[in-house]
Motif scaffolding. Structure first.
Motif, PDB file in Angstrom:
ATOM      1  N   ASP A  22     -15.764 -51.854  23.203  1.00  0.00           N
ATOM      2  CA  ASP A  22     -16.530 -51.678  22.183  1.00  0.00           C
ATOM      3  C   ASP A  22     -15.664 -50.453  21.088  1.00  0.00           C
ATOM      4  OD1 ASP A  22     -18.714 -53.012  22.802  1.00  0.00           O
ATOM      5  OD2 ASP A  22     -19.844 -51.347  23.400  1.00  0.00           O
ATOM      6  N   GLN A  23     -14.958 -49.398  22.060  1.00  0.00           N
ATOM      7  CA  GLN A  23     -14.246 -48.660  21.282  1.00  0.00           C
ATOM      8  C   GLN A  23     -12.969 -48.437  22.377  1.00  0.00           C
ATOM      9  OE1 GLN A  23     -16.406 -45.096  20.898  1.00  0.00           O
ATOM     10  NE2 GLN A  23     -17.453 -45.776  18.985  1.00  0.00           N
ATOM     11  N   LYS A  24     -11.745 -48.286  21.576  1.00  0.00           N
ATOM     12  CA  LYS A  24     -10.566 -47.750  22.404  1.00  0.00           C
ATOM     13  C   LYS A  24      -9.924 -46.726  22.103  1.00  0.00           C
ATOM     14  CE  LYS A  24      -6.920 -50.169  20.849  1.00  0.00           C
ATOM     15  NZ  LYS A  24      -6.054 -51.426  20.657  1.00  0.00           N
ATOM     16  N   GLU A  28       9.441 -39.599  25.420  1.00  0.00           N
ATOM     17  CA  GLU A  28       8.338 -38.914  26.323  1.00  0.00           C
ATOM     18  C   GLU A  28       7.280 -38.250  25.700  1.00  0.00           C
ATOM     19  OE1 GLU A  28       9.589 -37.841  30.216  1.00  0.00           O
ATOM     20  OE2 GLU A  28      10.862 -39.663  30.308  1.00  0.00           O
ATOM     21  N   SER A  29       6.975 -38.161  24.466  1.00  0.00           N
ATOM     22  CA  SER A  29       6.037 -37.439  23.592  1.00  0.00           C
ATOM     23  C   SER A  29       4.894 -38.376  23.554  1.00  0.00           C
ATOM     24  CB  SER A  29       6.384 -37.100  22.394  1.00  0.00           C
ATOM     25  OG  SER A  29       6.684 -38.178  21.533  1.00  0.00           O
ATOM     26  N   LEU A  30       3.462 -37.629  23.845  1.00  0.00           N
ATOM     27  CA  LEU A  30       2.368 -38.230  23.985  1.00  0.00           C
ATOM     28  C   LEU A  30       1.641 -38.028  22.722  1.00  0.00           C
ATOM     29  CD1 LEU A  30       1.085 -36.863  27.371  1.00  0.00           C
ATOM     30  CD2 LEU A  30       2.207 -39.108  26.944  1.00  0.00           C
ATOM     31  N   VAL A  31       1.080 -39.276  22.228  1.00  0.00           N
ATOM     32  CA  VAL A  31       0.045 -39.265  20.819  1.00  0.00           C
ATOM     33  C   VAL A  31      -1.273 -39.877  21.303  1.00  0.00           C
ATOM     34  CG1 VAL A  31      -0.009 -40.100  18.479  1.00  0.00           C
ATOM     35  CG2 VAL A  31       2.052 -39.449  19.265  1.00  0.00           C
ATOM     36  N   LEU A  32      -2.347 -39.312  20.841  1.00  0.00           N
ATOM     37  CA  LEU A  32      -3.612 -39.901  21.180  1.00  0.00           C
ATOM     38  C   LEU A  32      -4.114 -40.464  19.932  1.00  0.00           C
ATOM     39  CD1 LEU A  32      -5.859 -40.216  23.505  1.00  0.00           C
ATOM     40  CD2 LEU A  32      -6.845 -37.961  22.649  1.00  0.00           C
ATOM     41  N   LYS A  64      -7.925 -41.633  13.582  1.00  0.00           N
ATOM     42  CA  LYS A  64      -7.192 -40.416  14.059  1.00  0.00           C
ATOM     43  C   LYS A  64      -6.166 -40.389  14.938  1.00  0.00           C
ATOM     44  CE  LYS A  64     -11.068 -38.374  15.257  1.00  0.00           C
ATOM     45  NZ  LYS A  64     -11.781 -37.455  15.737  1.00  0.00           N
ATOM     46  N   SER A  65      -5.121 -39.787  14.804  1.00  0.00           N
ATOM     47  CA  SER A  65      -3.832 -39.715  15.520  1.00  0.00           C
ATOM     48  C   SER A  65      -3.349 -38.371  15.848  1.00  0.00           C
ATOM     49  CB  SER A  65      -2.750 -40.680  14.852  1.00  0.00           C
ATOM     50  OG  SER A  65      -1.495 -40.522  15.797  1.00  0.00           O
ATOM     51  N   SER A  66      -3.182 -37.880  16.923  1.00  0.00           N
ATOM     52  CA  SER A  66      -2.821 -36.536  17.182  1.00  0.00           C
ATOM     53  C   SER A  66      -1.925 -36.410  18.271  1.00  0.00           C
ATOM     54  CB  SER A  66      -3.990 -35.769  17.256  1.00  0.00           C
ATOM     55  OG  SER A  66      -4.909 -35.952  18.550  1.00  0.00           O
ATOM     56  N   ALA A 110     -13.356 -36.087  26.237  1.00  0.00           N
ATOM     57  CA  ALA A 110     -14.156 -35.583  25.348  1.00  0.00           C
ATOM     58  C   ALA A 110     -14.433 -36.959  24.153  1.00  0.00           C
ATOM     59  CB  ALA A 110     -13.286 -34.540  24.217  1.00  0.00           C
ATOM     60  N   SER A 111     -13.533 -37.791  24.067  1.00  0.00           N
ATOM     61  CA  SER A 111     -13.766 -39.038  22.969  1.00  0.00           C
ATOM     62  C   SER A 111     -14.762 -40.131  23.778  1.00  0.00           C
ATOM     63  CB  SER A 111     -12.344 -39.583  22.897  1.00  0.00           C
ATOM     64  OG  SER A 111     -11.754 -40.290  24.174  1.00  0.00           O
ATOM     65  N   GLN A 112     -14.811 -40.014  25.190  1.00  0.00           N
ATOM     66  CA  GLN A 112     -15.596 -40.840  26.107  1.00  0.00           C
ATOM     67  C   GLN A 112     -16.960 -40.251  26.066  1.00  0.00           C
ATOM     68  OE1 GLN A 112     -13.650 -41.562  29.661  1.00  0.00           O
ATOM     69  NE2 GLN A 112     -12.865 -43.593  28.762  1.00  0.00           N
TER      70      GLN A 112
END
Length: 141
Positions: A58-60, A69-73, A78-80, A93-95
């Motif tokens: 339903d959501q991803k 090797e930088s991480l982006v969520l 939203k992208s952070s 927290a998103s789950q």
């Protein structure tokens, strides 16, 4: 019994190694290895194939690992940028508040990123108790 050499008056033992039997054994071993080497099949790894999921999530939530090797969520629109230590808490927290299994976590990594980095991200998420973690793939054309 060691060889004995007779020279004039006394007998003297020959203390040299006889190399002929050693060479015969080595040649026999060489022939055996040459005959059996083509018969040995290399071990094959049975990798899983890419298939389709039974149900699309339903959501991803997407974790993007860049070349450096930088991480982006990415969650929705939203992208952070994210540090490895805060990644698991942000994904949890998103789950939070949603039924289990409805929010899938997809890891997308650049081709040049070390495999170790991808495994480290997966391990961090798994230790935090995140469910439904998958890898993003590009289908061959």
């Amino acid at each position: 019994m060691p060889g004995v050499a007779a020279r004039g008056r006394g007998r003297r033992t020959i203390n040299e190694i006889n190399m002929v039997p050693f060479i015969d054994v080595m040649l026999v071993l060489l022939i055996i290895f040459m005959v059996t080497a083509p018969l040995i099949t290399p071990s094959l790894i049975d990798l899983p194939s890419v298939g389709k999921a039974n149900r699309t999530p339903d959501q991803k939530v997407e974790v993007v690992i860049g070349k450096d090797e930088s991480l982006v969520l990415r969650s929705g629109d939203k992208s952070s940028p994210m540090a490895m230590q805060a990644l698991a808490q942000a994904v949890l927290a998103s789950q939070a508040g949603k039924p289990p299994g409805t929010v899938a976590v997809v890891i997308s990594a650049d081709r040049s990123v070390k495999y170790e980095t991808v495994v480290r991200v997966m391990d961090t998420l798994q230790r935090a108790g995140v469910q439904r973690v998958g890898l993003s793939v590009q289908l061959a054309r």
